[in-house]
Motif scaffolding. Sequence first.
Motif, PDB file in Angstrom:
ATOM      1  N   MET A  91      -8.565  88.179  34.321  1.00 61.02           N
ATOM      2  CA  MET A  91      -9.947  87.983  34.677  1.00 61.02           C
ATOM      3  C   MET A  91     -10.029  87.584  36.147  1.00 61.02           C
ATOM      4  N   ASN A  92     -10.950  88.184  36.866  1.00 66.23           N
ATOM      5  CA  ASN A  92     -11.120  87.905  38.280  1.00 66.23           C
ATOM      6  C   ASN A  92     -12.227  86.861  38.442  1.00 66.23           C
ATOM      7  N   THR A  93     -11.852  85.626  38.744  1.00 67.14           N
ATOM      8  CA  THR A  93     -12.799  84.535  38.900  1.00 67.14           C
ATOM      9  C   THR A  93     -13.203  84.426  40.359  1.00 67.14           C
ATOM     10  N   PRO A  94     -14.519  84.476  40.655  1.00 69.00           N
ATOM     11  CA  PRO A  94     -14.940  84.301  42.055  1.00 69.00           C
ATOM     12  C   PRO A  94     -14.625  82.890  42.523  1.00 69.00           C
ATOM     13  N   THR A  95     -14.369  82.722  43.808  1.00 65.97           N
ATOM     14  CA  THR A  95     -14.043  81.387  44.322  1.00 65.97           C
ATOM     15  C   THR A  95     -15.276  80.524  44.505  1.00 65.97           C
ATOM     16  N   ALA A  96     -16.439  81.151  44.716  1.00 68.87           N
ATOM     17  CA  ALA A  96     -17.667  80.381  44.922  1.00 68.87           C
ATOM     18  C   ALA A  96     -18.876  81.198  44.501  1.00 68.87           C
ATOM     19  N   LEU A  97     -19.890  80.485  44.031  1.00 69.69           N
ATOM     20  CA  LEU A  97     -21.166  81.096  43.658  1.00 69.69           C
ATOM     21  C   LEU A  97     -22.287  80.348  44.355  1.00 69.69           C
ATOM     22  N   ILE A  98     -23.330  81.061  44.717  1.00 73.95           N
ATOM     23  CA  ILE A  98     -24.514  80.392  45.234  1.00 73.95           C
ATOM     24  C   ILE A  98     -25.342  79.937  44.026  1.00 73.95           C
ATOM     25  N   PRO A  99     -26.242  78.962  44.203  1.00 71.75           N
ATOM     26  CA  PRO A  99     -27.001  78.448  43.061  1.00 71.75           C
ATOM     27  C   PRO A  99     -27.726  79.524  42.246  1.00 71.75           C
ATOM     28  N   ALA A 100     -28.310  80.525  42.893  1.00 73.22           N
ATOM     29  CA  ALA A 100     -29.024  81.570  42.152  1.00 73.22           C
ATOM     30  C   ALA A 100     -28.083  82.331  41.220  1.00 73.22           C
ATOM     31  N   GLN A 101     -26.862  82.598  41.667  1.00 76.48           N
ATOM     32  CA  GLN A 101     -25.884  83.283  40.822  1.00 76.48           C
ATOM     33  C   GLN A 101     -25.474  82.407  39.640  1.00 76.48           C
ATOM     34  N   ALA A 102     -25.224  81.138  39.916  1.00 76.90           N
ATOM     35  CA  ALA A 102     -24.799  80.220  38.853  1.00 76.90           C
ATOM     36  C   ALA A 102     -25.912  79.999  37.842  1.00 76.90           C
ATOM     37  N   ALA A 103     -27.147  79.915  38.306  1.00 73.33           N
ATOM     38  CA  ALA A 103     -28.276  79.629  37.414  1.00 73.33           C
ATOM     39  C   ALA A 103     -28.491  80.719  36.381  1.00 73.33           C
ATOM     40  N   THR A 104     -28.216  81.962  36.752  1.00 71.27           N
ATOM     41  CA  THR A 104     -28.453  83.069  35.814  1.00 71.27           C
ATOM     42  C   THR A 104     -27.509  83.022  34.618  1.00 71.27           C
ATOM     43  N   ARG A 105     -26.359  82.364  34.778  1.00 67.47           N
ATOM     44  CA  ARG A 105     -25.368  82.311  33.698  1.00 67.47           C
ATOM     45  C   ARG A 105     -24.871  80.887  33.456  1.00 67.47           C
ATOM     46  N   LEU A 106     -25.689  79.885  33.710  1.00 62.94           N
ATOM     47  CA  LEU A 106     -25.234  78.499  33.617  1.00 62.94           C
ATOM     48  C   LEU A 106     -24.640  78.169  32.245  1.00 62.94           C
ATOM     49  N   ASP A 107     -25.220  78.717  31.182  1.00 62.99           N
ATOM     50  CA  ASP A 107     -24.703  78.441  29.833  1.00 62.99           C
ATOM     51  C   ASP A 107     -23.332  79.056  29.583  1.00 62.99           C
ATOM     52  N   ALA A 117     -21.542  67.162  45.631  1.00 65.43           N
ATOM     53  CA  ALA A 117     -22.808  67.043  46.353  1.00 65.43           C
ATOM     54  C   ALA A 117     -23.040  68.213  47.315  1.00 65.43           C
ATOM     55  N   SER A 118     -21.982  68.607  48.050  1.00 69.32           N
ATOM     56  CA  SER A 118     -22.165  69.624  49.090  1.00 69.32           C
ATOM     57  C   SER A 118     -21.228  70.820  48.967  1.00 69.32           C
ATOM     58  N   GLY A 119     -20.193  70.704  48.186  1.00 61.57           N
ATOM     59  CA  GLY A 119     -19.213  71.776  48.035  1.00 61.57           C
ATOM     60  C   GLY A 119     -17.837  71.430  48.558  1.00 61.57           C
ATOM     61  N   ASN A 120     -17.702  70.352  49.339  1.00 63.12           N
ATOM     62  CA  ASN A 120     -16.392  69.993  49.892  1.00 63.12           C
ATOM     63  C   ASN A 120     -15.437  69.491  48.822  1.00 63.12           C
ATOM     64  N   ARG A 121     -15.863  68.519  48.026  1.00 64.43           N
ATOM     65  CA  ARG A 121     -14.973  67.971  46.998  1.00 64.43           C
ATOM     66  C   ARG A 121     -14.673  69.002  45.912  1.00 64.43           C
ATOM     67  N   SER A 122     -15.647  69.844  45.584  1.00 57.90           N
ATOM     68  CA  SER A 122     -15.384  70.858  44.557  1.00 57.90           C
ATOM     69  C   SER A 122     -14.397  71.903  45.068  1.00 57.90           C
ATOM     70  N   THR A 123     -14.402  72.180  46.362  1.00 58.94           N
ATOM     71  CA  THR A 123     -13.414  73.093  46.938  1.00 58.94           C
ATOM     72  C   THR A 123     -12.021  72.472  46.869  1.00 58.94           C
TER      73      THR A 123
END
Length: 187
Positions: free
Chosen positions: A1-17, A67-73
């Motif tokens: 499976m090819n997992t993207p490294t990052a998503l913008i909020p709109a992309q994540a919101a469409t499939r949050l579940d 909060a901003s993406g640094n710690r999650s990276t």
Amino acid sequence: MNTPTALIPAQAATRLDDYTVIDVRTPGEYASGHLPGAHNIPLDHLRTALPALKTAAARGTLLLVCASGNRSTTARTELAAADIPATTLTGGTTAWAGEGRPLHRPDNASPGWPMERQVRLAAGSLVVLGLAAGTRWWPARWFSAAIGGGLVLSAATDTCGMAAALAKFPHNQHGPYRSLRSTRRQA
């Protein structure tokens, strides 16, 4: 499976579940508002949660949030080293809320200060303290210079030792934890 490294909020919101959302902020920050369904595993506890995260990743994609993406990276890098695929939310909860998307706030949670604000308060207070002490004893001004140098190093390396220290304070250790076992998707 090819997992993207990052998503913008709109992309994540469409499939949050479809995601197991892991919030890597401190419990206090998590309690002040997090993505719906997010589990809180602070960055400094990530290693102890690796077995549970590996199990969750086998069921679907992990979405790491801060909060901003640094710690999650940073968390994504740690998980990749443990052969656990994950993606991050670009801009973190700040970008999520900035687009008008909901944040969950538990009824009994007291709002905490974001870590970045805590760092500004601590660094600014220490600089003022060093300058004030320097009026009586000149070498105390070097303390202010050291704090300033630490801030420059923090910016240059995109790390923050002061934030790591502040995360251990009791006011950042409270808040509701959600176990990964309670995730909505079952094995």
